[in-house]
Design a protein around this motif. Sequence first.
Motif, PDB file in Angstrom:
ATOM      1  N   ARG A 291      42.973  36.817  36.296  1.00 37.21           N
ATOM      2  CA  ARG A 291      43.646  35.525  36.505  1.00 37.21           C
ATOM      3  C   ARG A 291      42.928  34.396  35.772  1.00 37.21           C
ATOM      4  NH1 ARG A 291      47.114  34.185  40.371  1.00 37.21           N
ATOM      5  NH2 ARG A 291      45.943  32.290  40.866  1.00 37.21           N
ATOM      6  N   VAL A 294      43.783  34.169  32.178  1.00 38.08           N
ATOM      7  CA  VAL A 294      45.118  33.621  31.930  1.00 38.08           C
ATOM      8  C   VAL A 294      45.185  32.141  32.303  1.00 38.08           C
ATOM      9  CG1 VAL A 294      47.556  33.766  32.558  1.00 38.08           C
ATOM     10  CG2 VAL A 294      46.220  35.857  32.252  1.00 38.08           C
ATOM     11  N   LEU A 295      44.615  31.787  33.463  1.00 39.44           N
ATOM     12  CA  LEU A 295      44.795  30.437  34.004  1.00 39.44           C
ATOM     13  C   LEU A 295      43.652  29.491  33.665  1.00 39.44           C
ATOM     14  CD1 LEU A 295      46.106  31.378  37.565  1.00 39.44           C
ATOM     15  CD2 LEU A 295      47.409  30.992  35.468  1.00 39.44           C
ATOM     16  N   ARG A 363      42.846  25.913  29.878  1.00 41.92           N
ATOM     17  CA  ARG A 363      41.667  26.767  29.908  1.00 41.92           C
ATOM     18  C   ARG A 363      40.467  25.985  29.368  1.00 41.92           C
ATOM     19  NH1 ARG A 363      45.922  30.346  29.247  1.00 41.92           N
ATOM     20  NH2 ARG A 363      46.032  30.095  27.006  1.00 41.92           N
ATOM     21  N   GLY A 408      48.725  28.541  33.937  1.00 37.11           N
ATOM     22  CA  GLY A 408      48.444  28.934  32.567  1.00 37.11           C
ATOM     23  C   GLY A 408      49.434  28.446  31.539  1.00 37.11           C
ATOM     24  N   LYS A 409      50.452  27.681  31.945  1.00 39.05           N
ATOM     25  CA  LYS A 409      51.443  27.139  31.006  1.00 39.05           C
ATOM     26  C   LYS A 409      51.321  25.614  30.976  1.00 39.05           C
ATOM     27  CE  LYS A 409      53.353  31.165  30.168  1.00 39.05           C
ATOM     28  NZ  LYS A 409      54.727  31.465  30.588  1.00 39.05           N
ATOM     29  N   ASP A 429      53.741  28.205  26.011  1.00 40.20           N
ATOM     30  CA  ASP A 429      52.995  29.439  26.247  1.00 40.20           C
ATOM     31  C   ASP A 429      52.039  29.635  25.078  1.00 40.20           C
ATOM     32  OD1 ASP A 429      51.994  31.971  26.619  1.00 40.20           O
ATOM     33  OD2 ASP A 429      53.905  32.879  27.146  1.00 40.20           O
TER      34      ASP A 429
END
Length: 516
Positions: A291, A294-295, A363, A408-409, A429
Motif C-alpha cells: 500500500r 502505491v499510496l 508519494r 494514490g491518485k 494515474d
Amino acid sequence: MVLILGRRLNREDSGVRDSPAVKRKVFEVDPKNLSGHDDAYDFCSGGLHGEGILQAFNEFRDNRLFTDVVICVEGRQFHCHRAVLSACSSYFRAMFCNDHRESREMLVEINGILAEAMETFLQYVYTGRAKITTHNVQYLFETSSLFQIFPLRDACAKFLEEQLDPCNCLGIRRFADTHSLKQLASRCRTFTLQNFMEVAQHEEFLDLRKEELEEYIASDELTIGKEETVFEAAMRWVYHCTTDRKPMLKDLLQHVRLPLLHPNYFVQTVEGDQLIQVDPECYQLLHEARRYHVLGNEMMSPRTRPRRSTGFSEVIVVVGGCERVGGFNLPYTECYDPVTGEWKSLAKLPEFTKSEYAVCALRNDILVSGGRINSRDVWMYNSQLNLWIRVASLNKGRWRHKMGVLLGKVYAVGGYDGQCRLSSMECYDSFSNRWTEVAPMKEAVSSPATASCVGKLFVIGGGPDDYNCSDKVSGHHRSSSQYLVICSYIKMPKHSRQTERTHGGLRLRVYTEPAN
C-alpha cells in the motif's frame, strides 16, 4: 664540633665576646620555610616516600621477608603482608581485621579467580602498576571487582572501551551488562549502531538474543546506507537456527521498515523468501508495504519513517511565488528541514512565468498543474533525480484550481478557464500517465480547498462568482464517484444530526442535513 641552632644574638645585647678558642657555626634559616614558629620547618618528600615504602614491601614480598599470610589461588601460593592487602582492599580489611577464621590462619585459599589474574593484581597492590592485555583484561576486571580495587577495575573498563571492534562489541556489551558497567554498555551500543553493517557479518551477531536484536533494528539511530541491510541481517539471524527462530520472524519484521525497501527488491527478495511465504502472520506487514508503494505518504505507520542515517527527512517545499515589490514571478524551488533548520535549493521550476497554478505532493514527488499561461501543462518534480519532468497534460486547461491526492491518485478540482468557473474534475494515474474525467461537482467554483479523509476527497468553499464565497463542502468518494453535500460549520441547521467517528487516530465530527 658543636652545632648551636638558634637565633643570632646581637653582640651588644649578649655582652659576650668571641673567644679565639671557641668558634660557633650558625645555620641560616630562610624565613619562607618557617611555618608558625621561628625555629620550625615542615618538610615533605611528596609521593617519593610512599613509593619507596611500597618498593621496599615489594622486595620483602619477593624475598618472603616479614610476610604473615599466604594466599593460595589454583594451588599457587602468594606470600603477602596483611597490612599491605588491608590498606589497599576493603575486602581484605574485612577478612583480616574482623574475627574471621582467615584472620588467624597463615594459609588463606581463594576460589573463583585465576592465578595469573592474582599475580597481576598483587603487582598492582605493591607497585601501583599493572599490565592490562586483551588476554587478561576480563579476569583482571573480575578480580579487581571482587577485591574492590576500583581504580584497577575502571582501568580495565577503559581498556575494553578502547578495544571495541565490529567483531567483539556485542560480547563486550554483554560483559558490561553483566557487571553493571553502564558507561561501557552505552559505548558498546552506540558503536554497534554506528557500525551495524560490519557487526552483522560476524559470528557474535548470530548469537544475539531476540530482545537484543530487536533493540538494534528498531532504533532510529541505526546507521545504514539502505533498509535492505536491516532485512538481510534479520533473515541471516533467523536462518542461522531456523527451527527455533522461525516463530520469531513476524516480531523481527515489525522492526524492519519494509515500505522503504526498493519495490523491485521487495517483490523479488522479500515476497519471494520461503519462510515469509509460508508465514501468514507476515501478510499484514507485506500488505502495508504494498500500500505504501502505491499510496506513498497517505499511508503512514512507524515503518514508513526513514532512519536518520539514510539522509532522508521530512521537509517543507516552497514552489514558485512572486517578489514583494514588482510582483515578478520567481523560478525558485526550495525546501526547509525542520530538524536542522536549514534551507536548501532544489531544481528551478520550468515555465515559472505562469501564475495561479496548483501544487500537490504525490508519494515523494511534487506535481504542478495548470496556471494562467499554458493552462494544460503538468510538471512533476522527481525528488530522487532533483529534476522537473513534463507529464501528461490536463484534458481541460484551468487555473485558480486545486489538486488533492486520494488513494494514490491526483485530482484536479474546479478552477477557471478564462471565461467561466469550472465544476469539472480530472484524475491522474502516475502509473499510466493519464488524466481521466470524473464526475463533476454540483457547483462550479474557483480557488477551493481540498483535503482527503476516510477514503473521500473533500472540496471546501471556493468562489462560485466574483462576489460571493461558497460555504459548502463536497465529498467525492473514489469508488462510487458520488458526492455528498454537507452543511458547513457557518450555517448549521438547527435540527441537524451530529455523528462522530474515529479514523487514523483523528476524531472527525461530521454534520449531515436532517432527513425529510
